[in-house]
Design a protein around this motif. Structure first.
Motif, PDB file in Angstrom:
ATOM      1  N   GLY A   1     -16.435  26.090  28.482  1.00 56.46           N
ATOM      2  CA  GLY A   1     -17.521  26.259  27.784  1.00 56.46           C
ATOM      3  C   GLY A   1     -18.739  26.878  28.321  1.00 56.46           C
ATOM      4  O   GLY A   1     -19.693  27.242  27.671  1.00 56.46           O
ATOM      5  N   ASN A   2     -18.627  27.366  29.812  1.00 50.86           N
ATOM      6  CA  ASN A   2     -19.830  27.797  30.478  1.00 50.86           C
ATOM      7  C   ASN A   2     -19.906  29.310  30.121  1.00 50.86           C
ATOM      8  O   ASN A   2     -18.842  30.033  29.970  1.00 50.86           O
ATOM      9  CB  ASN A   2     -19.418  27.753  32.034  1.00 50.86           C
ATOM     10  CG  ASN A   2     -19.580  26.295  32.553  1.00 50.86           C
ATOM     11  OD1 ASN A   2     -20.079  25.691  31.863  1.00 50.86           O
ATOM     12  ND2 ASN A   2     -18.827  26.103  33.675  1.00 50.86           N
ATOM     13  N   ILE A   3     -21.366  29.751  29.770  1.00 50.32           N
ATOM     14  CA  ILE A   3     -21.663  30.995  29.730  1.00 50.32           C
ATOM     15  C   ILE A   3     -21.511  31.745  30.906  1.00 50.32           C
ATOM     16  O   ILE A   3     -22.109  31.470  31.865  1.00 50.32           O
ATOM     17  CB  ILE A   3     -22.882  31.189  29.079  1.00 50.32           C
ATOM     18  CG1 ILE A   3     -23.084  30.307  27.742  1.00 50.32           C
ATOM     19  CG2 ILE A   3     -23.370  32.654  28.769  1.00 50.32           C
ATOM     20  CD1 ILE A   3     -24.247  30.244  26.849  1.00 50.32           C
ATOM     21  N   PHE A   4     -20.938  32.874  31.023  1.00 52.81           N
ATOM     22  CA  PHE A   4     -20.566  33.731  32.265  1.00 52.81           C
ATOM     23  C   PHE A   4     -21.242  34.978  32.126  1.00 52.81           C
ATOM     24  O   PHE A   4     -21.736  35.627  32.999  1.00 52.81           O
ATOM     25  CB  PHE A   4     -19.185  33.678  32.863  1.00 52.81           C
ATOM     26  CG  PHE A   4     -18.160  34.725  31.825  1.00 52.81           C
ATOM     27  CD1 PHE A   4     -18.335  36.018  31.993  1.00 52.81           C
ATOM     28  CD2 PHE A   4     -17.440  33.935  30.908  1.00 52.81           C
ATOM     29  CE1 PHE A   4     -17.351  36.683  31.371  1.00 52.81           C
ATOM     30  CE2 PHE A   4     -16.476  34.860  30.021  1.00 52.81           C
ATOM     31  CZ  PHE A   4     -16.487  36.270  30.483  1.00 52.81           C
TER      32      PHE A   4
ATOM     33  N   LEU B   1     -23.948  35.885  34.639  1.00 54.04           N
ATOM     34  CA  LEU B   1     -24.104  34.596  35.094  1.00 54.04           C
ATOM     35  C   LEU B   1     -23.201  34.048  36.048  1.00 54.04           C
ATOM     36  O   LEU B   1     -23.523  33.080  36.921  1.00 54.04           O
ATOM     37  CB  LEU B   1     -24.705  33.810  33.909  1.00 54.04           C
ATOM     38  CG  LEU B   1     -25.513  34.611  32.922  1.00 54.04           C
ATOM     39  CD1 LEU B   1     -25.937  33.706  31.538  1.00 54.04           C
ATOM     40  CD2 LEU B   1     -26.965  34.433  33.759  1.00 54.04           C
ATOM     41  N   ASP B   2     -22.076  34.285  35.893  1.00 50.26           N
ATOM     42  CA  ASP B   2     -20.881  33.909  36.704  1.00 50.26           C
ATOM     43  C   ASP B   2     -19.858  34.641  36.549  1.00 50.26           C
ATOM     44  O   ASP B   2     -20.059  35.711  35.975  1.00 50.26           O
ATOM     45  CB  ASP B   2     -20.730  32.469  35.552  1.00 50.26           C
ATOM     46  CG  ASP B   2     -19.785  31.380  36.865  1.00 50.26           C
ATOM     47  OD1 ASP B   2     -19.472  31.934  38.067  1.00 50.26           O
ATOM     48  OD2 ASP B   2     -19.672  30.119  36.598  1.00 50.26           O
ATOM     49  N   SER B   3     -18.639  34.296  36.884  1.00 45.31           N
ATOM     50  CA  SER B   3     -17.322  35.261  36.986  1.00 45.31           C
ATOM     51  C   SER B   3     -16.358  34.751  35.918  1.00 45.31           C
ATOM     52  O   SER B   3     -16.263  33.557  35.666  1.00 45.31           O
ATOM     53  CB  SER B   3     -16.869  35.091  38.335  1.00 45.31           C
ATOM     54  OG  SER B   3     -17.789  35.629  39.281  1.00 45.31           O
ATOM     55  N   ALA B   4     -15.531  35.564  35.437  1.00 47.50           N
ATOM     56  CA  ALA B   4     -14.335  35.498  34.667  1.00 47.50           C
ATOM     57  C   ALA B   4     -13.189  35.962  35.647  1.00 47.50           C
ATOM     58  O   ALA B   4     -13.197  37.093  36.145  1.00 47.50           O
ATOM     59  CB  ALA B   4     -14.269  35.922  33.483  1.00 47.50           C
ATOM     60  N   TYR B   5     -12.002  35.287  35.539  1.00 47.15           N
ATOM     61  CA  TYR B   5     -10.982  35.630  36.466  1.00 47.15           C
ATOM     62  C   TYR B   5      -9.580  35.901  35.432  1.00 47.15           C
ATOM     63  O   TYR B   5      -9.569  35.607  34.377  1.00 47.15           O
ATOM     64  CB  TYR B   5     -10.408  34.437  37.349  1.00 47.15           C
ATOM     65  CG  TYR B   5     -11.574  34.099  38.163  1.00 47.15           C
ATOM     66  CD1 TYR B   5     -11.779  34.600  39.560  1.00 47.15           C
ATOM     67  CD2 TYR B   5     -12.515  33.022  37.724  1.00 47.15           C
ATOM     68  CE1 TYR B   5     -12.828  34.267  40.275  1.00 47.15           C
ATOM     69  CE2 TYR B   5     -13.547  32.706  38.702  1.00 47.15           C
ATOM     70  CZ  TYR B   5     -13.880  33.191  39.876  1.00 47.15           C
ATOM     71  OH  TYR B   5     -14.919  32.862  40.682  1.00 47.15           O
TER      72      TYR B   5
END
Length: 154
Positions: free
Chosen positions: A136-139, A101-105
């Motif tokens: 708190g965003n779900i990625f 759903l999104d990215s992690a760095y």
């Protein structure tokens, strides 16, 4: 279409030989993925872990690799099952899926929460959510279905 680029990318033509790779220690995959993983909570039907995204788990774009995320769904989604059935094995994977759903760095503090959806006699299903701890965003969200090995009554 640059077919040579595809071939080179997949074969990773570089200075290291396949003998170097083949000589790595047995069972290196899980330690590679799980090193730095911290268990924050274990309760019936729920496990929460956290980790700081390390450089070794990044893809070519500098983001948490999708394969590493899927491997964490496998591992964390598997260990939540014995919190319900008290088994010493979490079974054999039948299906794993992940929605990115999104990215992690690199350096991001992430939280990985696994919950059991169902643990039956033969099949268990868990869900795994990946969150950025700061926002708190779900990625990513995963689901893991496992076959539970039935012991013989003979």
């Amino acid at each position: 279409m640059d077919f040579k680029w595809v071939k080179n990318y997949l074969e990773k033509t570089s200075a290291s030989s396949s003998n170097d790779i083949d000589s790595t220690p047995f069972a290196i995959f899980e330690p590679l993925i799980m090193s730095g993983l911290k268990v924050d909570l274990v309760e019936r039907g729920r496990v929460i872990c956290s980790m700081k995204v390390p450089p070794r788990l990044l893809n070519a774009d500098g983001l948490l690799h999708g394969g590493a995320t899927a491997a964490l769904v496998d591992v964390v989604g598997g260990v939540v099952i014995p919190t319900i059935n008290n088994a010493t094995s979490s079974g054999v994977s039948m299906e794993i899926n992940v929605s990115y759903l999104d990215s992690a760095y690199v350096g991001d503090e992430i939280e990985i929460e696994a919950k059991t959806l169902r643990v039956g006699k033969v099949v268990a299903v868990s869900t795994v959510e990946f969150r950025n701890r700061k926002t708190g965003n779900i990625f990513a969200q995963g689901r893991h279905t496992k076959y539970l090995v039935v012991s013989s009554k003979l």
